[in-house]
Design a protein around this motif. Structure first.
Motif, PDB file in Angstrom:
ATOM      1  N   TYR A   1     -75.357  66.158 104.215  1.00 33.34           N
ATOM      2  CA  TYR A   1     -75.475  67.615 104.095  1.00 33.34           C
ATOM      3  C   TYR A   1     -76.850  68.049 103.605  1.00 33.34           C
ATOM      4  N   GLY A   2     -77.412  67.306 102.664  1.00 28.87           N
ATOM      5  CA  GLY A   2     -78.698  67.698 102.090  1.00 28.87           C
ATOM      6  C   GLY A   2     -79.904  67.175 102.836  1.00 28.87           C
ATOM      7  N   SER A   3     -79.700  66.500 103.953  1.00 29.43           N
ATOM      8  CA  SER A   3     -80.836  65.860 104.627  1.00 29.43           C
ATOM      9  C   SER A   3     -80.757  65.972 106.148  1.00 29.43           C
ATOM     10  N   MET A   4     -79.605  65.651 106.713  1.00 27.41           N
ATOM     11  CA  MET A   4     -79.427  65.684 108.174  1.00 27.41           C
ATOM     12  C   MET A   4     -78.150  66.475 108.462  1.00 27.41           C
ATOM     13  N   ASP A   5     -78.291  67.783 108.507  1.00 24.86           N
ATOM     14  CA  ASP A   5     -77.116  68.650 108.613  1.00 24.86           C
ATOM     15  C   ASP A   5     -76.989  69.341 109.974  1.00 24.86           C
ATOM     16  N   ARG A   6     -77.728  68.828 110.970  1.00 27.07           N
ATOM     17  CA  ARG A   6     -77.598  69.349 112.337  1.00 27.07           C
ATOM     18  C   ARG A   6     -77.459  68.182 113.307  1.00 27.07           C
ATOM     19  N   LEU A   7     -76.494  67.336 113.030  1.00 27.18           N
ATOM     20  CA  LEU A   7     -76.348  66.100 113.801  1.00 27.18           C
ATOM     21  C   LEU A   7     -76.004  66.363 115.262  1.00 27.18           C
ATOM     22  N   HIS A   8     -75.410  67.504 115.580  1.00 26.48           N
ATOM     23  CA  HIS A   8     -75.083  67.820 116.975  1.00 26.48           C
ATOM     24  C   HIS A   8     -76.339  68.072 117.802  1.00 26.48           C
ATOM     25  N   LEU A   9     -77.467  68.351 117.123  1.00 25.95           N
ATOM     26  CA  LEU A   9     -78.748  68.514 117.821  1.00 25.95           C
ATOM     27  C   LEU A   9     -79.559  67.227 117.841  1.00 25.95           C
ATOM     28  N   PHE A  10     -79.109  66.248 117.085  1.00 20.47           N
ATOM     29  CA  PHE A  10     -79.842  64.996 116.909  1.00 20.47           C
ATOM     30  C   PHE A  10     -79.227  63.844 117.706  1.00 20.47           C
ATOM     31  N   SER A  11     -77.906  63.900 117.914  1.00 21.08           N
ATOM     32  CA  SER A  11     -77.178  62.771 118.486  1.00 21.08           C
ATOM     33  C   SER A  11     -76.248  63.233 119.608  1.00 21.08           C
ATOM     34  N   SER A  12     -76.275  62.519 120.723  1.00 24.00           N
ATOM     35  CA  SER A  12     -75.372  62.853 121.831  1.00 24.00           C
ATOM     36  C   SER A  12     -73.911  62.627 121.457  1.00 24.00           C
ATOM     37  N   THR A  13     -73.657  61.672 120.572  1.00 22.59           N
ATOM     38  CA  THR A  13     -72.287  61.421 120.116  1.00 22.59           C
ATOM     39  C   THR A  13     -71.736  62.649 119.411  1.00 22.59           C
ATOM     40  N   PHE A  14     -72.532  63.233 118.532  1.00 22.68           N
ATOM     41  CA  PHE A  14     -72.073  64.399 117.780  1.00 22.68           C
ATOM     42  C   PHE A  14     -72.091  65.659 118.638  1.00 22.68           C
ATOM     43  N   ASP A  15     -72.959  65.710 119.641  1.00 25.91           N
ATOM     44  CA  ASP A  15     -72.935  66.864 120.546  1.00 25.91           C
ATOM     45  C   ASP A  15     -71.686  66.834 121.421  1.00 25.91           C
ATOM     46  N   THR A  16     -71.264  65.651 121.821  1.00 27.06           N
ATOM     47  CA  THR A  16     -69.999  65.529 122.560  1.00 27.06           C
ATOM     48  C   THR A  16     -68.843  66.013 121.694  1.00 27.06           C
ATOM     49  N   LEU A  17     -68.861  65.639 120.428  1.00 25.17           N
ATOM     50  CA  LEU A  17     -67.846  66.110 119.487  1.00 25.17           C
ATOM     51  C   LEU A  17     -67.896  67.636 119.374  1.00 25.17           C
ATOM     52  N   ARG A  18     -69.093  68.181 119.288  1.00 22.48           N
ATOM     53  CA  ARG A  18     -69.253  69.634 119.191  1.00 22.48           C
ATOM     54  C   ARG A  18     -68.624  70.358 120.370  1.00 22.48           C
ATOM     55  N   ARG A  19     -68.830  69.844 121.580  1.00 15.52           N
ATOM     56  CA  ARG A  19     -68.269  70.497 122.768  1.00 15.52           C
ATOM     57  C   ARG A  19     -66.744  70.516 122.718  1.00 15.52           C
ATOM     58  N   ARG A  20     -66.158  69.453 122.200  1.00 12.99           N
ATOM     59  CA  ARG A  20     -64.695  69.413 122.097  1.00 12.99           C
ATOM     60  C   ARG A  20     -64.197  70.369 121.012  1.00 12.99           C
ATOM     61  N   ILE A  21     -64.948  70.455 119.927  1.00 12.20           N
ATOM     62  CA  ILE A  21     -64.547  71.353 118.840  1.00 12.20           C
ATOM     63  C   ILE A  21     -64.689  72.812 119.260  1.00 12.20           C
TER      64      ILE A  21
ATOM     65  N   ILE B   1     -76.419  56.092 110.283  1.00 13.91           N
ATOM     66  CA  ILE B   1     -77.109  57.247 109.695  1.00 13.91           C
ATOM     67  C   ILE B   1     -77.245  57.064 108.189  1.00 13.91           C
ATOM     68  N   ARG B   2     -76.182  56.600 107.540  1.00 11.99           N
ATOM     69  CA  ARG B   2     -76.242  56.381 106.088  1.00 11.99           C
ATOM     70  C   ARG B   2     -77.348  55.391 105.729  1.00 11.99           C
ATOM     71  N   VAL B   3     -77.448  54.294 106.466  1.00  3.15           N
ATOM     72  CA  VAL B   3     -78.469  53.283 106.198  1.00  3.15           C
ATOM     73  C   VAL B   3     -79.864  53.858 106.425  1.00  3.15           C
ATOM     74  N   PHE B   4     -80.032  54.630 107.472  1.00  2.00           N
ATOM     75  CA  PHE B   4     -81.334  55.199 107.833  1.00  2.00           C
ATOM     76  C   PHE B   4     -81.768  56.313 106.883  1.00  2.00           C
ATOM     77  N   ASP B   5     -80.820  57.075 106.372  1.00  2.32           N
ATOM     78  CA  ASP B   5     -81.096  58.329 105.674  1.00  2.32           C
ATOM     79  C   ASP B   5     -81.335  58.122 104.174  1.00  2.32           C
ATOM     80  N   LEU B   6     -82.506  57.636 103.821  1.00  5.10           N
ATOM     81  CA  LEU B   6     -82.843  57.418 102.414  1.00  5.10           C
ATOM     82  C   LEU B   6     -82.863  58.728 101.630  1.00  5.10           C
ATOM     83  N   PRO B   7     -83.470  59.818 102.149  1.00  8.12           N
ATOM     84  CA  PRO B   7     -83.422  61.085 101.396  1.00  8.12           C
ATOM     85  C   PRO B   7     -81.984  61.560 101.164  1.00  8.12           C
ATOM     86  N   GLY B   8     -81.123  61.345 102.148  1.00 10.23           N
ATOM     87  CA  GLY B   8     -79.734  61.754 101.997  1.00 10.23           C
ATOM     88  C   GLY B   8     -79.008  60.943 100.945  1.00 10.23           C
ATOM     89  N   ARG B   9     -79.312  59.650 100.870  1.00 11.29           N
ATOM     90  CA  ARG B   9     -78.683  58.815  99.846  1.00 11.29           C
ATOM     91  C   ARG B   9     -79.146  59.248  98.455  1.00 11.29           C
TER      92      ARG B   9
END
Length: 202
Positions: free
Chosen positions: A56-76, A34-42
């Motif tokens: 935070y300033g560019s991709m702040d809804r990662l649980h809607l963008f990535s299954s990895t982060f959505d899995t994390l969301r369900r556990r949280i 994500i860091r490499v891809f996210d030029l606006p965020g850098r």
């Protein structure tokens, strides 16, 4: 007899007992992609997170963008309800919703000054990588600005104006969003990697 009043609780617990190494390895790998891809965020981080990277300033809804982060969301989610119960809130699971989810990569010198998370009710962080010497998270007593003439506390006092919590990889930390907190400058070269998030009341 003394009683505690106007207190807030800070919730800290392991996210899971099995598969932690694999999950954190997957998260660390995805964070770097994500860091490499996210030029606006850098670019945003250059001004707002000097020396480090945050989405935070560019991709702040990662649980809607990535299954990895959505899995994390369900556990949280499960921990958020336990925390809400400890706070004695009259809410149901469908009322507390993760709205924001972003990543933070902190190398040497990177810091995050004192702030709150307005509009949300519960905020927190899941720690992906906390190398030896990684910066703590510091919470500030919300009464501090009203203690104009308060005497100093004893060196061994249990009550303190600032509480420093040393993070551990695999833990989730939750707190009420109005509680001011900071992460002091990192003094190590290795990356401190975390996933931060907010929950709103629906």
């Amino acid at each position: 007899m003394t009683e505690a009043h106007f207190a807030t609780l800070i919730y800290r617990a392991p996210l899971l007992t099995r598969g932690l190494v694999d999950i954190n390895a997957d998260l660390a790998d995805e964070c770097e992609k994500i860091r490499v891809f996210d030029l606006p965020g850098r670019r945003w981080s250059e001004d707002n997170y000097p020396g480090g990277y945050t989405s935070y300033g560019s991709m702040d809804r990662l649980h809607l963008f990535s299954s990895t982060f959505d899995t994390l969301r369900r556990r949280i989610d499960r921990h958020v309800m336990r925390y809400a119960d400890a706070l004695e809130w009259d809410v149901t699971p469908d009322q507390l919703v993760m709205t924001d989810c972003w990543i933070n990569l902190m190398p040497r010198g990177c810091a995050h000054s004192f702030h709150v998370h307005p509009q949300s009710v519960i905020s927190g962080t899941y720690y992906v990588a906390t190398p030896r010497g990684a910066s703590p998270i510091t919470f500030e007593d919300p009464r501090l600005t009203r203690m104009m003439a308060a005497p100093p506390r004893r060196a061994d006092a249990a009550q303190r104006s600032h509480l420093r919590v040393k993070p551990r990889a695999g833990e989730v930390l939750l707190f009420e969003s109005w509680l001011r907190h900071e992460v002091p400058p990192s003094r190590i070269d290795a990356l401190r990697i975390s996933v931060s998030f907010n929950y709103h009341l629906r």
